[in-house]
Design an enzyme around this catalytic site. Structure first.
Site, PDB file in Angstrom:
ATOM      1  CB  THR A  51      -5.726  -3.113   0.772  1.00 55.59           C
ATOM      2  OG1 THR A  51      -5.476  -1.814   0.122  1.00 55.59           O
ATOM      3  CG2 THR A  51      -5.152  -4.166  -0.345  1.00 55.59           C
ATOM      4  CD  GLU A  54      -3.193  -3.352   2.729  1.00 53.55           C
ATOM      5  OE1 GLU A  54      -3.209  -2.174   2.387  1.00 53.55           O
ATOM      6  OE2 GLU A  54      -3.895  -4.120   3.535  1.00 53.55           O
ATOM      7  CB  SER A  75      -6.373   2.671  -0.395  1.00 52.28           C
ATOM      8  OG  SER A  75      -4.952   3.107  -0.083  1.00 52.28           O
ATOM      9  CG  ASP A 120      -1.955   0.820   1.101  1.00 57.84           C
ATOM     10  OD1 ASP A 120      -1.805   2.191   0.682  1.00 57.84           O
ATOM     11  OD2 ASP A 120      -2.985   0.503   1.384  1.00 57.84           O
ATOM     12  CG  ASP A 144      -1.187   4.806   2.667  1.00 62.23           C
ATOM     13  OD1 ASP A 144      -1.295   5.686   1.716  1.00 62.23           O
ATOM     14  OD2 ASP A 144      -1.995   4.768   3.476  1.00 62.23           O
ATOM     15  CE  LYS A 145      -2.904   1.355   7.650  1.00 63.65           C
ATOM     16  NZ  LYS A 145      -3.949   2.254   7.030  1.00 63.65           N
ATOM     17  CG  HIS A 168      -2.609   8.805  -1.576  1.00 61.36           C
ATOM     18  ND1 HIS A 168      -3.754   7.967  -1.767  1.00 61.36           N
ATOM     19  CD2 HIS A 168      -2.188   8.243  -0.274  1.00 61.36           C
ATOM     20  CE1 HIS A 168      -4.260   7.394  -0.623  1.00 61.36           C
ATOM     21  NE2 HIS A 168      -3.098   7.559   0.324  1.00 61.36           N
ATOM     22  CG  ASP A 216      -2.497   1.218  -2.539  1.00 65.12           C
ATOM     23  OD1 ASP A 216      -1.415   1.468  -2.538  1.00 65.12           O
ATOM     24  OD2 ASP A 216      -3.385   1.123  -1.502  1.00 65.12           O
ATOM     25  CG  HIS A 217      -2.339   4.968  -3.573  1.00 61.55           C
ATOM     26  ND1 HIS A 217      -1.209   5.592  -2.693  1.00 61.55           N
ATOM     27  CD2 HIS A 217      -3.210   4.294  -2.677  1.00 61.55           C
ATOM     28  CE1 HIS A 217      -1.651   5.328  -1.303  1.00 61.55           C
ATOM     29  NE2 HIS A 217      -2.629   4.566  -1.361  1.00 61.55           N
ATOM     30  NE  ARG A 219     -10.499   4.131   3.006  1.00 60.52           N
ATOM     31  CZ  ARG A 219      -9.419   4.348   2.721  1.00 60.52           C
ATOM     32  NH1 ARG A 219      -8.857   4.951   1.531  1.00 60.52           N
ATOM     33  NH2 ARG A 219      -8.339   3.785   3.341  1.00 60.52           N
ATOM     34  CG  HIS A 259      -0.873   8.800   4.551  1.00 62.68           C
ATOM     35  ND1 HIS A 259      -1.283  10.017   3.952  1.00 62.68           N
ATOM     36  CD2 HIS A 259      -1.261   7.779   4.212  1.00 62.68           C
ATOM     37  CE1 HIS A 259      -2.142   9.281   2.875  1.00 62.68           C
ATOM     38  NE2 HIS A 259      -2.186   8.140   3.160  1.00 62.68           N
ATOM     39  CG  ASP A 301      -7.167   0.257   5.899  1.00 68.87           C
ATOM     40  OD1 ASP A 301      -7.850   1.302   5.849  1.00 68.87           O
ATOM     41  OD2 ASP A 301      -5.910   0.274   5.934  1.00 68.87           O
TER      42      ASP A 301
END
Length: 659
Positions: A180, A345, A127, A73, A350-351, A435, A392-393, A191, A354, A178
């Site tokens: 994904t 995953e 995501s 992710d 990602d987290k 992102h 994912d991104h 989501r 961020h 979450d």
């Protein structure tokens, strides 16, 4: 042999050394690093000779029996590069991610949901939209979980694979609710609809509003064979509607046959997983703790003394690492000729991106890399498994040359002994880094993996996987020949068993008992479909006459009925054989059979009921059950024997073919 040639071969052929390297990721002991002769002509080359034949040998046409999809992710090229630089050096190689021979790039944009730009590209996705894209093959809007831009649910790879008889798994280091992991198991407009208590977030999707329910409730209903991750807190919430109203979701899952595990010991004790007893493992209330302790970037931070990443004392034990969960899932899913689909995953790349946490994101890439290596090791030995690794991104971290004057940055000492500066420039201190809309790497190995090469779109992943597994995507059609079996006659107020078969396209059925003569039909509730079959108990009416039991597939809408004669003094329930579709002897008043019901509610509707290999009744049932038991026992013996042979081969140093 020159040093360059040795390096080229090492990059293309992985074996025991690469496996060991994947387990030793601390910079001080990394076994793959920048070459010592990197300053010489050709010293930095990874493939100085002709690699054409090596690549041709990597291309293998489908079909595949199994597919393992691994998602990092937020894992863009920058996140991969920074992890490689830190742990293996600029000239090193990630043992898992970098080992897949076939690579391409894919686009990830989402769509606008409404307004003047409805259906037009939204260049920076989240995501939820990206996961929905590869899970369903349909692009959608940010925030959507496997619904299209009009909110219509789209069948997912996991649902389709399960309907086709494949075993299925869903693993994440995030909360299972979450985005994904959720995209394979749920369909909601937002989501954030995690559990029954997410009243505002769920809106019309809530069960008490007539929707499909929260993500957690749908995970239980989707019934993957193996579901492992975090997010236990949402499963402690209580259902607000439906037949499990008032029960916690954990209790509901247990009622529906799940094996509930909450720790490493519990997971280790699980010897088998299947539709009769799927596994729901939640090992944290929220997301998993990261591998490395946080190193939050600051303005001017890269000018400070470079740091070395340190272990996070809160990290779960190694038997709950992403690699271990991947290996356990493969072990539970690889049980027969039917094959499996598994999504894994690595969520917190990602987290931590961020949060502008360089060490956090690097550690999570390395965790995912270990899981990729485990998947590759299995695929190499199996020979019939496709592995795809992607993201994912893209995200915001960048490897920079000098400290940015106004944005956040961190300096790290890599295995090369030099300083790597990582900057974050899409949010101020304390904010959430954004992102980005960049294309992403997608890499593959095994049958059908050649389809990832070149520039593709994220939605192509859905078709690459479904085509490789040769999945029939017509789920309604997979339930079209559904049948119902019930006793021909029962005494008043006697309990009797009703069985349905051929319901492969459904995950649940709703059953109704109608005694006629103006009596209100009795709702027998929802029942889970297990390997295309369902069994439930009904109670005969108090008055003699004919009663009709109707099963309706919740997902397909297919209906099938059986007529039971309620007769005073009936000795025992005596089920009868199911007639073939269209059999004129099966009428609504005939107590001896199953009645096909058409879309208009009339008897004899084509394709909605019929005979099948599982439509056993009466004296036919005993030999069929004995045969099934013999097959199960034989299969278990063969699996145990094969695993013993693999253990002996491993102990003797036979590692099998190498990539």
């Amino acid at each position: 042999m020159t040093p360059t040639t040795r390096r080229r071969r090492a990059a293309l052929i992985t074996g025991a050394v690469a496996i060991s390297a994947s387990l030793a990721l601390a910079p001080a002991v990394a076994s793959a690093a920048t070459p010592s002769d990197v300053a010489e002509n050709g010293g930095a080359a990874r493939s100085i000779d002709d690699s054409t034949q090596v690549l041709l040998d990597s291309v293998k046409a489908g079909p595949a029996k199994n597919v393992i999809l691994l998602i990092g992710d937020g894992m863009g090229d920058s996140e991969i590069t920074s992890a490689r630089n830190y742990a293996y050096g600029a000239g090193g190689q990630l043992p898992g991610i970098d080992a897949l021979p076939l690579t391409g790039q894919y686009t990830t944009y989402s769509l606008y949901r409404d307004g003047a730009n409805k259906g037009e590209p939204d260049y920076v996705p989240d995501s939820a939209a990206t996961g929905s894209a590869w899970a369903t093959g349909t692009k959608t809007y940010d925030n959507a979980i496997s619904v299209d831009i009009d909110g219509v649910p789209q069948d997912t790879l996991l649902e389709i694979a399960k309907a086709n008889g494949k075993k299925t798994g869903n693993v994440s280091t995030a909360e299972l609710q979450d985005a994904t992991p959720a995209v394979q198991a749920a369909h909601v407009a937002a989501r954030s609809c995690y559990g029954p208590d997410s009243v505002t977030q769920c809106g019309a999707d809530a069960l008490d509003q007539g929707g499909l329910g929260s993500i957690s409730e749908q995970i239980i209903g989707t019934r993957a064979d193996v579901t492992l991750g975090g997010g236990a807190a949402s499963f402690t919430q209580t259902a607000r509607a439906g037949q499990w109203q008032g029960e916690t979701l954990f209790d509901q899952a247990a009622d529906r046959g799940y094996q509930i595990v909450r720790d490493a010991a519990g997971l280790d004790a699980v010897a088998a997983a299947g539709q009769a007893a799927p596994v729901l493992g939640t090992f944290t209330d929220g997301n998993f703790p990261t591998r490395f302790a946080a190193t939050t970037a600051t303005v001017g931070g890269a000018d400070l003394a470079p740091q070395t990443c340190t272990p996070n004392p809160e990290r779960l034990s190694t038997d709950l690492s992403l690699r271990s969960l991947t290996e356990k899932s493969i072990d539970l899913l690889d049980t027969g000729d039917q094959g499996f689909f598994l999504q894994v995953e690595g969520a917190s790349i990602d987290k931590r991106d961020h949060s502008a946490d360089a060490c956090g994101q690097i550690g999570e890439v390395l965790d995912l890399d270990e899981a990729v290596r485990a998947a590759l090791d299995f695929a190499i030995a199996d020979g019939d498994t496709m592995v795809i690794v992607t993201a994912d991104h893209a995200h915001t971290s960048q490897i920079v040359d000098s400290t940015p004057p106004a944005t956040l940055s961190t300096a790290l000492t890599t295995v090369d002994g030099t300083t790597m500066k990582i900057a974050y420039g899409t949010a101020a201190a304390g904010g959430s880094q954004q992102h980005t809309g960049s294309q992403l790497r997608v890499a593959g190995y095994g049958p059908g993996a050649g389809n990832v090469v070149g520039l593709i779109d994220q939605t192509d992943n859905f078709f690459t996987i479904s085509n490789a597994l040769e999945l029939d995507r017509d789920l309604d059609g997979l339930s079209a020949a559904a049948t119902v079996s019930a006793p021909s006659e029962v005494s008043p107020e006697t309990s009797f068993t009703v069985s349905g078969a051929g319901l492969n396209g459904d995950r649940q059925v709703r059953a109704v008992l109608d005694a006629g003569d103006g009596a209100d039909p009795v709702d027998l509730g929802l029942s889970d479909v297990v390997d295309g079959t369902v069994t439930l108990t009904a109670t005969a009416p108090a008055e003699a006459g004919n009663a009709t039991v109707t099963l309706t597939g919740v997902q397909s809408g297919v209906t099938a009925s059986a007529v039971v004669a309620v007769v005073d003094g009936a000795v025992a329930p005596v089920p009868t054989a199911t007639p073939a579709p269209g059999d004129p002897s099966a009428t609504p008043t005939d107590p001896a059979g199953v009645v096909p019901v058409g879309d208009d509610g009339s008897a004899g509707g084509a394709g909605t009921a019929g005979s099948g290999p599982l439509a056993f009744t009466g004296s036919e049932a005993l030999p069929a059950l004995v045969l099934a038991l013999m097959l199960v026992v034989s299969g278990a013996v063969l699996v145990a024997r094969r695993r013993r042979q693999q253990q002996l081969a491993s102990a003797n140093g036979d590692l099998g073919p190498q990539l």
